[in-house]
Scaffold this motif. Structure first.
Motif, mmCIF file in Angstrom:
data_model
loop_
_atom_site.group_PDB
_atom_site.id
_atom_site.type_symbol
_atom_site.label_atom_id
_atom_site.label_comp_id
_atom_site.label_asym_id
_atom_site.label_seq_id
_atom_site.Cartn_x
_atom_site.Cartn_y
_atom_site.Cartn_z
ATOM 1 N N ASN A 1 39.349 52.448 32.556
ATOM 2 C CA ASN A 1 37.948 52.227 32.204
ATOM 3 C C ASN A 1 37.247 51.333 33.223
ATOM 4 O O ASN A 1 36.076 51.551 33.560
ATOM 5 C CB ASN A 1 37.847 51.610 30.805
ATOM 6 N N THR A 2 37.969 50.329 33.714
ATOM 7 C CA THR A 2 37.403 49.426 34.716
ATOM 8 C C THR A 2 37.067 50.178 36.001
ATOM 9 O O THR A 2 36.000 49.971 36.596
ATOM 10 C CB THR A 2 38.383 48.281 35.015
ATOM 11 N N MET A 3 37.968 51.068 36.424
ATOM 12 C CA MET A 3 37.720 51.834 37.643
ATOM 13 C C MET A 3 36.616 52.868 37.448
ATOM 14 O O MET A 3 35.851 53.139 38.380
ATOM 15 C CB MET A 3 39.011 52.507 38.115
ATOM 16 N N HIS A 4 36.513 53.426 36.269
ATOM 17 C CA HIS A 4 35.409 54.365 36.004
ATOM 18 C C HIS A 4 34.075 53.634 36.162
ATOM 19 O O HIS A 4 33.147 54.150 36.800
ATOM 20 C CB HIS A 4 35.551 54.942 34.597
ATOM 21 N N ARG A 5 33.987 52.418 35.579
ATOM 22 C CA ARG A 5 32.773 51.615 35.736
ATOM 23 C C ARG A 5 32.518 51.301 37.198
ATOM 24 O O ARG A 5 31.386 51.395 37.686
ATOM 25 C CB ARG A 5 32.909 50.293 34.965
ATOM 26 N N ALA A 6 33.584 50.924 37.906
ATOM 27 C CA ALA A 6 33.426 50.528 39.314
ATOM 28 C C ALA A 6 32.893 51.680 40.161
ATOM 29 O O ALA A 6 32.040 51.479 41.043
ATOM 30 C CB ALA A 6 34.763 50.041 39.868
ATOM 31 N N VAL A 7 33.391 52.880 39.915
ATOM 32 C CA VAL A 7 32.917 54.058 40.663
ATOM 33 C C VAL A 7 31.421 54.255 40.447
ATOM 34 O O VAL A 7 30.665 54.562 41.383
ATOM 35 C CB VAL A 7 33.707 55.317 40.231
ATOM 36 N N LEU A 8 30.952 54.057 39.210
ATOM 37 C CA LEU A 8 29.545 54.272 38.883
ATOM 38 C C LEU A 8 28.651 53.147 39.389
ATOM 39 O O LEU A 8 27.486 53.371 39.738
ATOM 40 C CB LEU A 8 29.382 54.420 37.366
ATOM 41 N N LEU A 9 29.183 51.912 39.443
ATOM 42 C CA LEU A 9 28.360 50.753 39.779
ATOM 43 C C LEU A 9 28.380 50.388 41.258
ATOM 44 O O LEU A 9 27.502 49.649 41.721
ATOM 45 C CB LEU A 9 28.821 49.540 38.957
ATOM 46 N N ALA A 10 29.387 50.861 41.992
ATOM 47 C CA ALA A 10 29.551 50.445 43.391
ATOM 48 C C ALA A 10 28.358 50.868 44.243
ATOM 49 O O ALA A 10 27.839 51.975 44.111
ATOM 50 C CB ALA A 10 30.835 51.037 43.956
ATOM 51 N N GLN A 11 27.933 49.937 45.090
ATOM 52 C CA GLN A 11 26.855 50.224 46.041
ATOM 53 C C GLN A 11 27.386 50.016 47.449
ATOM 54 O O GLN A 11 28.337 49.276 47.668
ATOM 55 C CB GLN A 11 25.662 49.302 45.778
ATOM 56 N N GLY A 12 26.775 50.669 48.403
ATOM 57 C CA GLY A 12 27.244 50.551 49.776
ATOM 58 C C GLY A 12 28.342 51.549 50.070
ATOM 59 O O GLY A 12 28.486 52.586 49.410
ATOM 60 N N THR A 13 29.156 51.224 51.063
ATOM 61 C CA THR A 13 30.160 52.176 51.551
ATOM 62 C C THR A 13 31.540 51.966 50.945
ATOM 63 O O THR A 13 32.457 52.725 51.233
ATOM 64 C CB THR A 13 30.274 52.061 53.077
ATOM 65 N N ILE B 1 33.881 50.081 47.326
ATOM 66 C CA ILE B 1 33.846 49.443 46.010
ATOM 67 C C ILE B 1 34.160 47.968 46.208
ATOM 68 O O ILE B 1 35.281 47.595 46.561
ATOM 69 C CB ILE B 1 34.860 50.091 45.056
ATOM 70 N N GLY B 2 33.164 47.132 45.999
ATOM 71 C CA GLY B 2 33.331 45.708 46.216
ATOM 72 C C GLY B 2 33.660 44.967 44.935
ATOM 73 O O GLY B 2 33.642 45.542 43.834
ATOM 74 N N PRO B 3 33.941 43.666 45.031
ATOM 75 C CA PRO B 3 34.326 42.882 43.846
ATOM 76 C C PRO B 3 33.223 42.807 42.797
ATOM 77 O O PRO B 3 33.502 42.630 41.616
ATOM 78 C CB PRO B 3 34.644 41.498 44.425
ATOM 79 N N GLU B 4 31.949 42.946 43.223
ATOM 80 C CA GLU B 4 30.850 42.878 42.256
ATOM 81 C C GLU B 4 30.855 44.065 41.288
ATOM 82 O O GLU B 4 30.223 44.015 40.216
ATOM 83 C CB GLU B 4 29.504 42.816 42.996
ATOM 84 N N ALA B 5 31.567 45.146 41.642
ATOM 85 C CA ALA B 5 31.643 46.320 40.766
ATOM 86 C C ALA B 5 32.820 46.254 39.797
ATOM 87 O O ALA B 5 32.937 47.100 38.904
ATOM 88 C CB ALA B 5 31.740 47.598 41.611
ATOM 89 N N ILE B 6 33.697 45.276 39.977
ATOM 90 C CA ILE B 6 34.861 45.122 39.092
ATOM 91 C C ILE B 6 34.463 44.210 37.950
ATOM 92 O O ILE B 6 34.495 42.983 38.059
ATOM 93 C CB ILE B 6 36.076 44.549 39.863
ATOM 94 N N LEU B 7 34.076 44.827 36.831
ATOM 95 C CA LEU B 7 33.509 44.070 35.719
ATOM 96 C C LEU B 7 34.271 44.304 34.429
ATOM 97 O O LEU B 7 34.914 45.339 34.250
ATOM 98 C CB LEU B 7 32.042 44.465 35.514
ATOM 99 N N MET B 8 34.164 43.339 33.523
ATOM 100 C CA MET B 8 34.692 43.478 32.181
ATOM 101 C C MET B 8 33.769 44.408 31.384
ATOM 102 O O MET B 8 32.633 44.669 31.804
ATOM 103 C CB MET B 8 34.779 42.113 31.504
ATOM 104 N N PRO B 9 34.227 44.915 30.219
ATOM 105 C CA PRO B 9 33.381 45.831 29.438
ATOM 106 C C PRO B 9 32.011 45.255 29.079
ATOM 107 O O PRO B 9 31.039 45.999 28.956
ATOM 108 C CB PRO B 9 34.217 46.078 28.179
#
Length: 467
Positions: free
Chosen positions: A342-354, A356-364
């Protein structure tokens, strides 16, 4: 892979069937929803249904829900406009496929369903040991008990065992014992005759008969009522079942796999699980370690889920940055692989730029994963009790005599056990894993401490209380 096609699909049925069969699917076809329900009740079973978009999909979905038949539905049609496709999705279909059929598109859908429960992704030696044992026992007919925390992949391991067995060309049927009410589980397992109880509108073949010749997975078997366990034991021992309302026994030939996130030996002591059934089920016990105990798998699984959800959402694949990977590695993953997915699914959707950075690794809840996790602090306390020093501090720089001299080994051990249990919020299983002792040893120690008047951390809390 068993595919049920519902409807004529304007003459495209032959082409769709041929493509599916060429990809290894076993295909059956019916003309309407009533015939589909009749086929499913009869025990033929299916892993997926492809249904004509012009049929009443919502009615089909409702009927499946009423009869507790779990079946993913793919809507498809010829020259269908976007509105009809959207309506099909809203009615409960998972996907829409246009016809005439595209071989690669149908193959992708079939593979997504087939691989969802059989893809074992691992790199860590701890998981490699579990997989090696699974490969060794898979060809046998022995019952297997798969034990592990919620989210570790017990059902995936069960699918793997079936795929590697001599029954791999026969049905693999799963029953979630925790999701079905007690008064309905007997009918789900053994089937029922028409009129056997209120709502039994037709004869229904149960999961035992549906799995005949193949494998039956009893998921979270620890949640089964103890009275029903007696009937299950008879079915396993004698290889016959009795439908609810039936008049004669029905022979079955199946291999039983069972999963549990609880210690069944403890459930036996608590008299919520039959000891004779436990002996029947755990000819071999296969324990899946939690994700925090197989750190090398975090990166491998993160890469796998990154690609999976990038493809699923039509997003260009972005590499995971080193900083993001470090955040993934420090998280304790109490929800195990499921939480990481679930965390990686969120990260794929939230990542910006080229990347997946730490800002996209979020809790639910949208908050960031802490920079330091409690899971990392526990080994430090365990390795150097009473020193207050971090893990990895060189031994020759520590004056260990200051906190330890004058104390007995038993006292130090007691503090270590109680502090670890506090860290685990009273969870005995987690604490035993960290301490490297059995749950039985831990419980015996806690009983001794309690008898001496020592307060013990209670489950779900780091507060101590007498037990």
């Amino acid at each position: 892979m068993r595919l049920l096609i519902v409807g004529s699909l304007d003459g495209q049925i032959g082409a769709a069937s041929q493509i599916a069969m060429s990809r290894g699917a076993k295909v059956s076809q019916v003309n309407d929803i009533e015939m589909a329900l009749s086929s499913l009740r009869s025990g033929k079973g299916a892993d997926m249904a492809m249904i004509d978009v012009n049929l009443p999909i919502s009615s089909f979905v409702e009927s499946l829900a009423n009869e507790r038949i779990n079946l993913p539905i793919i809507a498809c049609g010829v020259n269908t406009d976007a509105t009809a496709a959207a309506n099909a999705i809203r009615a409960g279909a998972k996907e829409f496929l246009p016809l005439p059929p595209d071989p690669e598109l149908i193959a992708a859908v079939l593979e997504a369903v087939a691989q969802e429960n059989t893809n074992l992704v691992f790199k860590d030696p701890a998981m490699q040991a579990a997989v090696s044992l699974a490969e060794q026992i898979a060809p046998s007919t022995a019952s297997v008990l798969i034990n592990g925390e919620t989210g570790t992949g017990k059902e995936v391991m069960a699918s793997f065992l079936h795929a590697k067995s001599s029954r791999s060309d026969k049905p693999f049927v799963c029953v979630n014992c925790a999701a079905i009410p007690e008064n309905l589980l007997e009918s789900e397992l053994f089937g029922h005759e028409k009129g056997a109880f209120t709502g039994a509108v037709a004869r229904r073949i149960g999961k035992f008969e549906e799995a005949n010749g193949g494998t039956l997975l009893l998921d979270e078997i620890s949640e089964m009522d103890i009275q029903l366990q007696a009937k299950l034991l008879r079915a396993i021992q004698e290889r016959v079942i009795d439908r609810v309302g039936g008049t004669k026994p029905v022979p079955v030939d199946i291999r039983i796999l069972a999963t549990s996130n609880r210690d069944l030996a403890e459930a036996v002591r608590e008299k919520t699980f039959r000891e004779d059934l436990l002996f029947r089920l755990n000819v071999v016990t296969l324990k899946i370690p939690p994700l925090r105990e197989r750190p090398a798998d975090i990166e491998a699984l993160a890469d796998y889920f990154n690609k999976k959800y990038s493809d699923m959402n039509g997003i260009a694949l972005k590499p995971i940055s080193e900083a993001a990977l470090n955040k993934l590695k420090i998280n304790p993953w109490q929800g195990n692989v499921r939480e990481l997915e679930n965390t990686m699914h969120r990260a794929v959707l939230l990542a910006q730029g080229t990347e997946i950075g730490p800002e996209a690794i979020l809790m639910p809840d949208g908050t960031s994963i802490p920079e330091a996790s409690p899971a990392q602090a526990a080994p430090a306390a365990a390795a150097m009790p009473g020193t207050g020093l971090p893990a990895g501090t060189p031994a020759d720089t520590v004056d260990a005599s200051i906190p330890l001299v004058g104390r007995t080994v038993a006292d130090v051990e007691k503090d270590l056990i109680l502090n670890t249990l506090e860290h685990c919020l009273g969870n005995r299983t987690h604490a035993a894993n960290i301490l490297g002792i059995s749950i039985r040893t831990l419980r015996n120690k806690l009983k001794l401490y309690s008898d001496d008047g020592v307060a013990i951390p209670t489950p779900g809390s780091n507060q101590r209380a007498s037990i």
